[in-house]
Scaffold this motif. Sequence first.
Motif, PDB file in Angstrom:
ATOM      1  N   ARG A 131       7.352   1.010 -28.315  1.00 26.92           N
ATOM      2  CA  ARG A 131       6.046   1.637 -28.487  1.00 26.92           C
ATOM      3  C   ARG A 131       6.180   2.935 -29.275  1.00 26.92           C
ATOM      4  N   GLU A 139       0.055   1.972 -35.354  1.00 32.61           N
ATOM      5  CA  GLU A 139      -0.027   1.303 -34.057  1.00 32.61           C
ATOM      6  C   GLU A 139       0.575  -0.092 -34.156  1.00 32.61           C
ATOM      7  N   ASP A 168       4.300  -7.891 -26.616  1.00 28.99           N
ATOM      8  CA  ASP A 168       3.695  -6.584 -26.811  1.00 28.99           C
ATOM      9  C   ASP A 168       4.156  -5.639 -25.702  1.00 28.99           C
ATOM     10  N   LYS A 203       2.942  -2.897 -24.772  1.00 32.54           N
ATOM     11  CA  LYS A 203       1.807  -2.304 -24.070  1.00 32.54           C
ATOM     12  C   LYS A 203       1.175  -3.275 -23.085  1.00 32.54           C
ATOM     13  N   ASN A 204       1.451  -4.556 -23.246  1.00 33.65           N
ATOM     14  CA  ASN A 204       0.813  -5.578 -22.437  1.00 33.65           C
ATOM     15  C   ASN A 204       1.728  -5.964 -21.277  1.00 33.65           C
TER      16      ASN A 204
END
Length: 141
Positions: free
Chosen positions: A21, A113, A124, A126-127
Amino acid sequence: MIEWYKKVVFENYANFKGRARRSEYWYFALASSLICFALIIIGLIIGGILGDALTGVFIGYGLFLLYGLATLLPGLAVTVRRMHDIGKSGWYYFVSFIPFIGGIWALILLCTEGNYGPNQYGSDPKNNVEEINEIGKVELQ
């Protein structure tokens, strides 16, 4: 910030696979910069105590170089994983060596991003839903 730094240096020391990230990359960069400045200041303080500023400069830069060598591999790894997060190959890191434009383009890539959802480099980061779905799943053979 310290948790991201520990994750990069200790858990993913030479991990070039997967995705990182933006916060993982930038907190590592911030912590590394602060540590480098602190090492140089420590060297200068030691030089001041010894009464020789030149010795302090050599000690400070020596500490700085030792730290740089120790974190070269995790820094490169987190940069490659950051490139993976935006769907680029890790070889895009070498764009930064192009005079003038390369550094700017690399900075833009590092600030971009990441892709939503999984891409060819992994899921991902973030997921967390994908990780939660895997908990308790039993594979039938």
